[in-house]
Design a protein around this motif. Structure first.
Motif, PDB file in Angstrom:
ATOM      1  N   TYR A  55      -6.013   1.005 -11.225  1.00 26.64           N
ATOM      2  CA  TYR A  55      -7.463   1.186 -11.161  1.00 26.64           C
ATOM      3  C   TYR A  55      -8.187  -0.104 -10.760  1.00 26.64           C
ATOM      4  CZ  TYR A  55      -7.154   5.868 -13.158  1.00 26.64           C
ATOM      5  OH  TYR A  55      -6.885   7.196 -13.350  1.00 26.64           O
ATOM      6  N   ALA A  56      -7.676  -1.250 -11.172  1.00 27.68           N
ATOM      7  CA  ALA A  56      -8.302  -2.519 -10.797  1.00 27.68           C
ATOM      8  C   ALA A  56      -8.205  -2.752  -9.290  1.00 27.68           C
ATOM      9  CB  ALA A  56      -7.659  -3.677 -11.546  1.00 27.68           C
ATOM     10  N   ASN A  57      -7.085  -2.379  -8.708  1.00 29.99           N
ATOM     11  CA  ASN A  57      -6.899  -2.549  -7.271  1.00 29.99           C
ATOM     12  C   ASN A  57      -7.513  -1.417  -6.451  1.00 29.99           C
ATOM     13  OD1 ASN A  57      -5.589  -5.040  -6.895  1.00 29.99           O
ATOM     14  ND2 ASN A  57      -3.641  -4.169  -7.557  1.00 29.99           N
TER      15      ASN A  57
ATOM     16  N   THR B 127       0.819  -1.204   0.000  1.00 29.76           N
ATOM     17  CA  THR B 127       0.000   0.000   0.000  1.00 29.76           C
ATOM     18  C   THR B 127       0.857   1.260   0.000  1.00 29.76           C
ATOM     19  OG1 THR B 127      -0.143   0.004   2.415  1.00 29.76           O
ATOM     20  CG2 THR B 127      -1.904  -1.143   1.206  1.00 29.76           C
ATOM     21  N   HIS B 128       0.207   2.362  -0.288  1.00 31.67           N
ATOM     22  CA  HIS B 128       0.855   3.674  -0.303  1.00 31.67           C
ATOM     23  C   HIS B 128      -0.130   4.690   0.272  1.00 31.67           C
ATOM     24  CE1 HIS B 128       3.252   7.046  -1.775  1.00 31.67           C
ATOM     25  NE2 HIS B 128       2.098   7.590  -2.134  1.00 31.67           N
ATOM     26  N   VAL B 129       0.364   5.545   1.141  1.00 36.03           N
ATOM     27  CA  VAL B 129      -0.453   6.622   1.689  1.00 36.03           C
ATOM     28  C   VAL B 129      -0.266   7.842   0.796  1.00 36.03           C
ATOM     29  CG1 VAL B 129      -0.908   8.080   3.691  1.00 36.03           C
ATOM     30  CG2 VAL B 129      -0.194   5.708   4.030  1.00 36.03           C
ATOM     31  N   VAL B 130      -1.345   8.323   0.199  1.00 38.55           N
ATOM     32  CA  VAL B 130      -1.296   9.437  -0.751  1.00 38.55           C
ATOM     33  C   VAL B 130      -0.830  10.712  -0.051  1.00 38.55           C
ATOM     34  CG1 VAL B 130      -2.661  10.852  -2.345  1.00 38.55           C
ATOM     35  CG2 VAL B 130      -3.101   8.389  -2.164  1.00 38.55           C
TER      36      VAL B 130
ATOM     37  N   VAL C  83      -3.872   3.542  -0.810  1.00 37.30           N
ATOM     38  CA  VAL C  83      -4.178   2.845  -2.057  1.00 37.30           C
ATOM     39  C   VAL C  83      -3.323   1.593  -2.184  1.00 37.30           C
ATOM     40  CG1 VAL C  83      -4.981   4.905  -3.283  1.00 37.30           C
ATOM     41  CG2 VAL C  83      -2.567   4.291  -3.375  1.00 37.30           C
ATOM     42  N   CYS C  84      -3.846   0.621  -2.916  1.00 30.28           N
ATOM     43  CA  CYS C  84      -3.135  -0.625  -3.184  1.00 30.28           C
ATOM     44  C   CYS C  84      -2.213  -0.404  -4.376  1.00 30.28           C
ATOM     45  CB  CYS C  84      -4.123  -1.748  -3.473  1.00 30.28           C
ATOM     46  SG  CYS C  84      -3.330  -3.312  -3.919  1.00 30.28           S
ATOM     47  N   VAL C  85      -0.936  -0.745  -4.218  1.00 35.55           N
ATOM     48  CA  VAL C  85       0.031  -0.588  -5.302  1.00 35.55           C
ATOM     49  C   VAL C  85       0.699  -1.927  -5.634  1.00 35.55           C
ATOM     50  CG1 VAL C  85       0.448   1.879  -4.975  1.00 35.55           C
ATOM     51  CG2 VAL C  85       1.767   0.208  -3.631  1.00 35.55           C
ATOM     52  N   ALA C  86      -0.047  -2.998  -5.465  1.00 33.54           N
ATOM     53  CA  ALA C  86       0.465  -4.344  -5.735  1.00 33.54           C
ATOM     54  C   ALA C  86       0.699  -4.543  -7.226  1.00 33.54           C
ATOM     55  CB  ALA C  86      -0.514  -5.391  -5.213  1.00 33.54           C
ATOM     56  N   GLU C  87       1.573  -5.479  -7.545  1.00 34.10           N
ATOM     57  CA  GLU C  87       1.902  -5.790  -8.931  1.00 34.10           C
ATOM     58  C   GLU C  87       0.959  -6.808  -9.549  1.00 34.10           C
ATOM     59  OE1 GLU C  87       6.018  -6.895  -8.802  1.00 34.10           O
ATOM     60  OE2 GLU C  87       6.663  -4.838  -8.449  1.00 34.10           O
ATOM     61  N   THR C  88      -0.020  -7.276  -8.788  1.00 31.81           N
ATOM     62  CA  THR C  88      -1.063  -8.173  -9.281  1.00 31.81           C
ATOM     63  C   THR C  88      -2.388  -7.690  -8.702  1.00 31.81           C
ATOM     64  OG1 THR C  88      -0.854  -9.661  -7.389  1.00 31.81           O
ATOM     65  CG2 THR C  88       0.475 -10.181  -9.339  1.00 31.81           C
ATOM     66  N   ILE C  89      -3.491  -8.175  -9.248  1.00 31.32           N
ATOM     67  CA  ILE C  89      -4.788  -7.809  -8.674  1.00 31.32           C
ATOM     68  C   ILE C  89      -4.908  -8.531  -7.344  1.00 31.32           C
ATOM     69  CG2 ILE C  89      -7.287  -7.922  -8.938  1.00 31.32           C
ATOM     70  CD1 ILE C  89      -6.852  -7.519 -11.927  1.00 31.32           C
ATOM     71  N   ALA C  90      -5.084  -7.747  -6.281  1.00 28.30           N
ATOM     72  CA  ALA C  90      -5.013  -8.314  -4.945  1.00 28.30           C
ATOM     73  C   ALA C  90      -6.200  -7.963  -4.056  1.00 28.30           C
ATOM     74  CB  ALA C  90      -3.722  -7.849  -4.264  1.00 28.30           C
ATOM     75  N   VAL C  91      -7.095  -7.118  -4.508  1.00 25.77           N
ATOM     76  CA  VAL C  91      -8.178  -6.682  -3.638  1.00 25.77           C
ATOM     77  C   VAL C  91      -9.474  -7.432  -3.932  1.00 25.77           C
ATOM     78  CG1 VAL C  91      -7.215  -4.374  -3.325  1.00 25.77           C
ATOM     79  CG2 VAL C  91      -8.855  -4.763  -5.141  1.00 25.77           C
ATOM     80  N   PRO C  92     -10.367  -7.467  -2.948  1.00 25.51           N
ATOM     81  CA  PRO C  92     -11.651  -8.149  -3.157  1.00 25.51           C
ATOM     82  C   PRO C  92     -12.560  -7.358  -4.096  1.00 25.51           C
ATOM     83  CG  PRO C  92     -11.578  -7.148  -0.984  1.00 25.51           C
ATOM     84  CD  PRO C  92     -10.224  -6.954  -1.593  1.00 25.51           C
ATOM     85  N   ASN C  93     -13.454  -8.071  -4.753  1.00 22.40           N
ATOM     86  CA  ASN C  93     -14.462  -7.428  -5.591  1.00 22.40           C
ATOM     87  C   ASN C  93     -15.550  -6.838  -4.719  1.00 22.40           C
ATOM     88  OD1 ASN C  93     -13.330  -8.131  -8.123  1.00 22.40           O
ATOM     89  ND2 ASN C  93     -14.096 -10.206  -7.857  1.00 22.40           N
ATOM     90  N   VAL C  94     -16.245  -5.872  -5.278  1.00 21.00           N
ATOM     91  CA  VAL C  94     -17.403  -5.314  -4.600  1.00 21.00           C
ATOM     92  C   VAL C  94     -18.475  -6.388  -4.550  1.00 21.00           C
ATOM     93  CG1 VAL C  94     -19.193  -3.534  -4.714  1.00 21.00           C
ATOM     94  CG2 VAL C  94     -16.863  -3.008  -5.439  1.00 21.00           C
TER      95      VAL C  94
ATOM     96  N   TYR D 256       5.823   2.946  -8.423  1.00 17.77           N
ATOM     97  CA  TYR D 256       5.710   1.522  -8.113  1.00 17.77           C
ATOM     98  C   TYR D 256       5.831   0.620  -9.333  1.00 17.77           C
ATOM     99  CZ  TYR D 256       4.641   3.098  -3.489  1.00 17.77           C
ATOM    100  OH  TYR D 256       4.736   3.698  -2.254  1.00 17.77           O
ATOM    101  N   ASN D 257       6.112   1.211 -10.489  1.00 13.31           N
ATOM    102  CA  ASN D 257       6.304   0.467 -11.733  1.00 13.31           C
ATOM    103  C   ASN D 257       5.139  -0.481 -12.031  1.00 13.31           C
ATOM    104  OD1 ASN D 257       7.756  -0.087 -14.076  1.00 13.31           O
ATOM    105  ND2 ASN D 257       8.769  -1.854 -13.163  1.00 13.31           N
ATOM    106  N   ILE D 258       3.934   0.068 -11.921  1.00 15.42           N
ATOM    107  CA  ILE D 258       2.719  -0.675 -12.275  1.00 15.42           C
ATOM    108  C   ILE D 258       1.979   0.123 -13.336  1.00 15.42           C
ATOM    109  CG2 ILE D 258       2.470  -1.877 -10.070  1.00 15.42           C
ATOM    110  CD1 ILE D 258       0.421   0.235  -9.220  1.00 15.42           C
TER     111      ILE D 258
END
Length: 183
Positions: A107-109, A83-86, A126-137, A99-101
């Protein structure tokens, strides 16, 4: 036959609920003074993720936290810990570059970010992972964390572009134009 199916389905409800609760991989107990962003920042869970996995416990403005309340921070297979704090003046372009993404992944995360990236706010996690890592709505519900908290400071961007030069009469005179040997 129908009544047996209904009885079997009703008997299974507690086990299904228990299985869902068991998918929570990290938990946090709310303390005095906590807000969603501070909880997210301290525990590497995006603001969006915290809202989604606790949709039944946290309201859209995150104004109903109770001291002692136990929140889920992430679920199995859907737990962004990168994660990253804006900060002030950050943009989606800054985040993707840092984060080289790519922006699609950002936007997906973080589906709470609008298409123009105009609704980031200082302190948002915000999530700055290199793969989709968050749950769907969850089906049938709106994207949580879209409402910017009343206390949030919007990210203000400043232009770094140099001021455009003003044209003078000398610019119109061919005598003042550079030639190949003067470049």
């Amino acid at each position: 036959m129908f009544s047996r199916s209904v009885v079997a389905a009703l008997a299974a409800v507690p086990f299904v609920a228990q299985a869902f609760a068991a998918s929570c991989t990290r938990q946090y107990t709310v303390k005095e003074g906590d807000i969603c962003d501070s909880i997210s920042a301290a525990n590497n869970a995006s603001t969006y993720q915290l809202a989604v996995v606790n949709a039944d416990a946290i309201d859209a403005g995150c104004t109903n936290l109770q001291v002692g309340q136990v929140l889920c921070l992430g679920t199995e297979g859907e737990d962004c810990k990168n994660t990253h704090v804006v900060q002030p003046n950050e943009t989606c372009d800054v985040l993707t570059g840092t984060y080289n993404i790519n922006s699609t992944l950002l936007y997906a995360n973080n589906p709470q970010i609008d298409a123009e990236c105009n609704n980031l706010y200082v302190g948002e996690v915000v999530c700055v992972a290199e793969t989709i890592a968050v749950p769907n709505v969850p089906a049938g519900s709106a994207t949580p964390a879209v409402i910017i908290p009343a206390t949030a400071t919007p990210v203000k961007t400043t232009s770094s572009a140099a001021p455009s030069p003003t044209q003078t009469e000398e610019d119109d005179d061919p005598e003042n134009w550079p030639y190949c040997d003067e470049l």
